[in-house]
Motif scaffolding. Structure first.
Motif, short mmCIF file in Angstrom:
data_model
loop_
_atom_site.label_atom_id
_atom_site.label_comp_id
_atom_site.label_asym_id
_atom_site.label_seq_id
_atom_site.Cartn_x
_atom_site.Cartn_y
_atom_site.Cartn_z
N TYR A 15 0.94 -1.20 0.08
CA TYR A 15 0.06 -0.15 0.10
C TYR A 15 0.83 1.15 0.07
O TYR A 15 0.48 2.30 -0.79
CB TYR A 15 -1.00 -0.01 1.25
CG TYR A 15 -0.51 0.50 2.17
CD1 TYR A 15 -0.50 1.99 3.02
CD2 TYR A 15 0.09 -0.29 3.43
CE1 TYR A 15 -0.22 2.44 3.95
CE2 TYR A 15 0.79 0.25 4.58
CZ TYR A 15 0.58 1.61 4.87
OH TYR A 15 0.95 2.24 5.94
N THR A 53 -5.77 -4.08 0.21
CA THR A 53 -4.51 -3.29 0.34
C THR A 53 -4.91 -1.94 -0.70
O THR A 53 -4.06 -0.73 -0.36
CB THR A 53 -3.43 -4.18 -0.31
OG1 THR A 53 -3.26 -5.26 0.41
CG2 THR A 53 -2.24 -3.26 -0.65
N THR A 54 -5.38 -2.05 -1.94
CA THR A 54 -5.80 -1.10 -2.57
C THR A 54 -6.62 0.19 -1.99
O THR A 54 -6.34 1.31 -1.86
CB THR A 54 -6.54 -1.37 -3.77
OG1 THR A 54 -5.75 -2.47 -4.47
CG2 THR A 54 -6.68 -0.21 -4.95
N ARG A 56 -6.76 0.75 1.50
CA ARG A 56 -5.70 1.16 2.38
C ARG A 56 -5.02 2.40 1.86
O ARG A 56 -4.77 3.45 2.26
CB ARG A 56 -4.93 0.02 3.05
CG ARG A 56 -4.20 0.75 4.02
CD ARG A 56 -3.32 -0.27 4.98
NE ARG A 56 -2.66 0.31 5.85
CZ ARG A 56 -1.86 -0.24 6.48
NH1 ARG A 56 -1.43 -1.62 6.61
NH2 ARG A 56 -0.88 0.18 7.79
N ALA A 57 -4.42 2.12 0.59
CA ALA A 57 -3.64 3.17 -0.15
C ALA A 57 -4.69 4.41 -0.40
O ALA A 57 -4.22 5.47 -0.21
CB ALA A 57 -3.16 2.49 -1.44
#
Length: 123
Positions: A15, A53-54, A56-57
């Protein structure tokens, strides 16, 4: 459209790699204010990573004010924080350049030597 790459050899979390690359794309004007980002699911699929994960980024970028979400439409580059991001990057570069100049002086390089080297390397 920017292209993101995930390195398995990076010490940074996935991330964090996404956040860093999107910030750099904004600075380089590869991503412009109000431009749409890929959907969370679409980016996760393209990068073959978890949707979490995406997400979170994107949440990190949104928390920093670099992007914003429009329910039902997706995420967009904010035009408010771009200048602040550029200023932070300039401060970072000034620090690195000061350290480099100190090393050049220790090596007894003149200002002209440094400028000549800069010209050569810049191209």
């Amino acid at each position: 459209m920017m292209k993101l790459f995930i390195s398995e050899h990076s010490n940074a979390a996935i991330y964090e790699q996404i956040v860093s690359q999107i910030k750099n794309a904004i600075l380089a004007r590869e991503l412009l204010a109000e431009e749409a980002l890929p959907s969370i699911r679409g980016l996760a699929k393209d990068l073959q990573i978890s949707v979490i994960t995406t997400k979170r980024a994107y949440e990190e970028l949104e928390k920093e004010g670099l992007i914003y979400s429009v329910p039902g439409r997706g995420f967009f580059v904010s035009n408010k924080k771009t200048e602040m991001l550029k200023e932070k990057k300039m401060q970072e570069l000034e620090k690195h350049m000061s350290e480099l100049i100190a090393e050049c002086k220790q090596a007894e390089l003149t200002k002209q030597d440094i400028l000549d080297l800069l010209d050569l390397l810049y191209e």
